[in-house]
Design a protein around this motif. Structure first.
Motif, PDB file in Angstrom:
ATOM      1  N   LEU A 131       0.833  -1.206   0.000  1.00 44.77           N
ATOM      2  CA  LEU A 131       0.000   0.000   0.000  1.00 44.77           C
ATOM      3  C   LEU A 131       0.869   1.257   0.000  1.00 44.77           C
ATOM      4  O   LEU A 131       0.607   2.213  -0.737  1.00 44.77           O
ATOM      5  CB  LEU A 131      -0.937   0.001   1.205  1.00 44.77           C
ATOM      6  CG  LEU A 131      -1.854   1.202   1.354  1.00 44.77           C
ATOM      7  CD1 LEU A 131      -2.796   1.337   0.158  1.00 44.77           C
ATOM      8  CD2 LEU A 131      -2.654   1.105   2.641  1.00 44.77           C
ATOM      9  N   SER A 132       1.927   1.240   0.797  1.00 41.54           N
ATOM     10  CA  SER A 132       2.843   2.385   0.835  1.00 41.54           C
ATOM     11  C   SER A 132       3.461   2.623  -0.537  1.00 41.54           C
ATOM     12  O   SER A 132       3.540   3.762  -1.015  1.00 41.54           O
ATOM     13  CB  SER A 132       3.943   2.144   1.870  1.00 41.54           C
ATOM     14  OG  SER A 132       3.394   2.020   3.158  1.00 41.54           O
ATOM     15  N   TYR A 133       3.893   1.540  -1.165  1.00 39.77           N
ATOM     16  CA  TYR A 133       4.470   1.636  -2.514  1.00 39.77           C
ATOM     17  C   TYR A 133       3.439   2.202  -3.486  1.00 39.77           C
ATOM     18  O   TYR A 133       3.733   3.111  -4.265  1.00 39.77           O
ATOM     19  CB  TYR A 133       4.936   0.253  -2.975  1.00 39.77           C
ATOM     20  CG  TYR A 133       5.332   0.220  -4.426  1.00 39.77           C
ATOM     21  CD1 TYR A 133       6.591   0.659  -4.825  1.00 39.77           C
ATOM     22  CD2 TYR A 133       4.449  -0.223  -5.411  1.00 39.77           C
ATOM     23  CE1 TYR A 133       6.958   0.657  -6.166  1.00 39.77           C
ATOM     24  CE2 TYR A 133       4.813  -0.236  -6.739  1.00 39.77           C
ATOM     25  CZ  TYR A 133       6.053   0.201  -7.113  1.00 39.77           C
ATOM     26  OH  TYR A 133       6.412   0.207  -8.435  1.00 39.77           O
ATOM     27  N   TYR A 134       2.224   1.677  -3.450  1.00 39.48           N
ATOM     28  CA  TYR A 134       1.173   2.113  -4.364  1.00 39.48           C
ATOM     29  C   TYR A 134       0.901   3.614  -4.209  1.00 39.48           C
ATOM     30  O   TYR A 134       0.792   4.339  -5.191  1.00 39.48           O
ATOM     31  CB  TYR A 134      -0.105   1.305  -4.110  1.00 39.48           C
ATOM     32  CG  TYR A 134      -1.256   1.727  -4.971  1.00 39.48           C
ATOM     33  CD1 TYR A 134      -1.309   1.372  -6.317  1.00 39.48           C
ATOM     34  CD2 TYR A 134      -2.301   2.486  -4.456  1.00 39.48           C
ATOM     35  CE1 TYR A 134      -2.363   1.771  -7.121  1.00 39.48           C
ATOM     36  CE2 TYR A 134      -3.355   2.885  -5.252  1.00 39.48           C
ATOM     37  CZ  TYR A 134      -3.381   2.521  -6.575  1.00 39.48           C
ATOM     38  OH  TYR A 134      -4.424   2.928  -7.373  1.00 39.48           O
ATOM     39  N   VAL A 135       0.831   4.077  -2.981  1.00 40.42           N
ATOM     40  CA  VAL A 135       0.571   5.506  -2.734  1.00 40.42           C
ATOM     41  C   VAL A 135       1.695   6.355  -3.318  1.00 40.42           C
ATOM     42  O   VAL A 135       1.443   7.367  -3.977  1.00 40.42           O
ATOM     43  CB  VAL A 135       0.383   5.771  -1.223  1.00 40.42           C
ATOM     44  CG1 VAL A 135       0.403   7.268  -0.921  1.00 40.42           C
ATOM     45  CG2 VAL A 135      -0.905   5.145  -0.731  1.00 40.42           C
ATOM     46  N   LEU A 136       2.942   5.950  -3.100  1.00 34.07           N
ATOM     47  CA  LEU A 136       4.077   6.709  -3.645  1.00 34.07           C
ATOM     48  C   LEU A 136       4.062   6.749  -5.171  1.00 34.07           C
ATOM     49  O   LEU A 136       4.339   7.780  -5.777  1.00 34.07           O
ATOM     50  CB  LEU A 136       5.400   6.104  -3.175  1.00 34.07           C
ATOM     51  CG  LEU A 136       5.783   6.348  -1.732  1.00 34.07           C
ATOM     52  CD1 LEU A 136       7.036   5.569  -1.383  1.00 34.07           C
ATOM     53  CD2 LEU A 136       5.977   7.820  -1.457  1.00 34.07           C
ATOM     54  N   MET A 137       3.743   5.633  -5.777  1.00 31.01           N
ATOM     55  CA  MET A 137       3.778   5.548  -7.236  1.00 31.01           C
ATOM     56  C   MET A 137       2.571   6.218  -7.891  1.00 31.01           C
ATOM     57  O   MET A 137       2.658   6.654  -9.040  1.00 31.01           O
ATOM     58  CB  MET A 137       3.860   4.090  -7.694  1.00 31.01           C
ATOM     59  CG  MET A 137       5.160   3.404  -7.323  1.00 31.01           C
ATOM     60  SD  MET A 137       6.623   4.201  -8.046  1.00 31.01           S
ATOM     61  CE  MET A 137       7.351   4.984  -6.630  1.00 31.01           C
ATOM     62  N   GLN A 138       1.476   6.357  -7.170  1.00 28.96           N
ATOM     63  CA  GLN A 138       0.289   7.015  -7.722  1.00 28.96           C
ATOM     64  C   GLN A 138       0.526   8.510  -7.934  1.00 28.96           C
ATOM     65  O   GLN A 138       0.050   9.078  -8.906  1.00 28.96           O
ATOM     66  CB  GLN A 138      -0.923   6.819  -6.798  1.00 28.96           C
ATOM     67  CG  GLN A 138      -1.630   5.520  -6.993  1.00 28.96           C
ATOM     68  CD  GLN A 138      -2.199   5.378  -8.389  1.00 28.96           C
ATOM     69  OE1 GLN A 138      -1.709   4.569  -9.155  1.00 28.96           O
ATOM     70  NE2 GLN A 138      -3.189   6.127  -8.732  1.00 28.96           N
TER      71      GLN A 138
END
Length: 90
Positions: free
Chosen positions: A31-38
Motif C-alpha cells: 500500500l505504501s508503494y502504491y501511494v508513492l507511485m500514484q
C-alpha cells in the motif's frame, strides 16, 4: 452528499495504517508503494524533510529487495533520483 474527503478522518486513516502495519506488513508495504507511485510529484513536493523521504524510500527498497520484487525497487530508485536532482524544490 458528504464530501468524499470527509468520509474518513485523519485519525481513522492513521489507526488503520498502524493496525495494518502490525497485522499484515506485506500489505502495508504494498500500500505504501502504491501511494508513492500514484502521485510521486505530490510526495516529492511535500514539506517533509528530504532526508525523511529518502529514509522511507530506502526502507521500502530494502523490503522489496528482500522479497525479490526488483521492479518496485527500480521504480523507488527513480523516485529517489528525482529527490536528489532537486525536483522537490518549488
Amino acid at each position: 452528499m458528504e464530501d468524499r474527503k470527509d468520509l474518513f478522518g485523519p485519525e481513522f486513516i492513521r489507526s488503520l495504517l498502524l493496525m495494518l502495519e502490525q497485522t499484515d506488513y506485506k500489505q502495508y508495504m504494498d500500500l505504501s508503494y502504491y501511494v508513492l507511485m500514484q502521485s510521486p510529484s505530490i510526495i516529492i513536493q511535500r514539506a517533509d524533510p528530504v532526508e525523511m523521504k529518502e529514509k522511507g524510500i530506502n526502507t521500502l527498497i530494502k523490503y522489496f529487495e528482500e522479497n525479490e520484487e526488483f521492479e518496485k525497487c527500480a521504480n523507488l530508485q527513480k523516485l529517489k533520483l528525482m529527490l536528489s536532482l532537486g525536483d522537490h524544490k518549488e
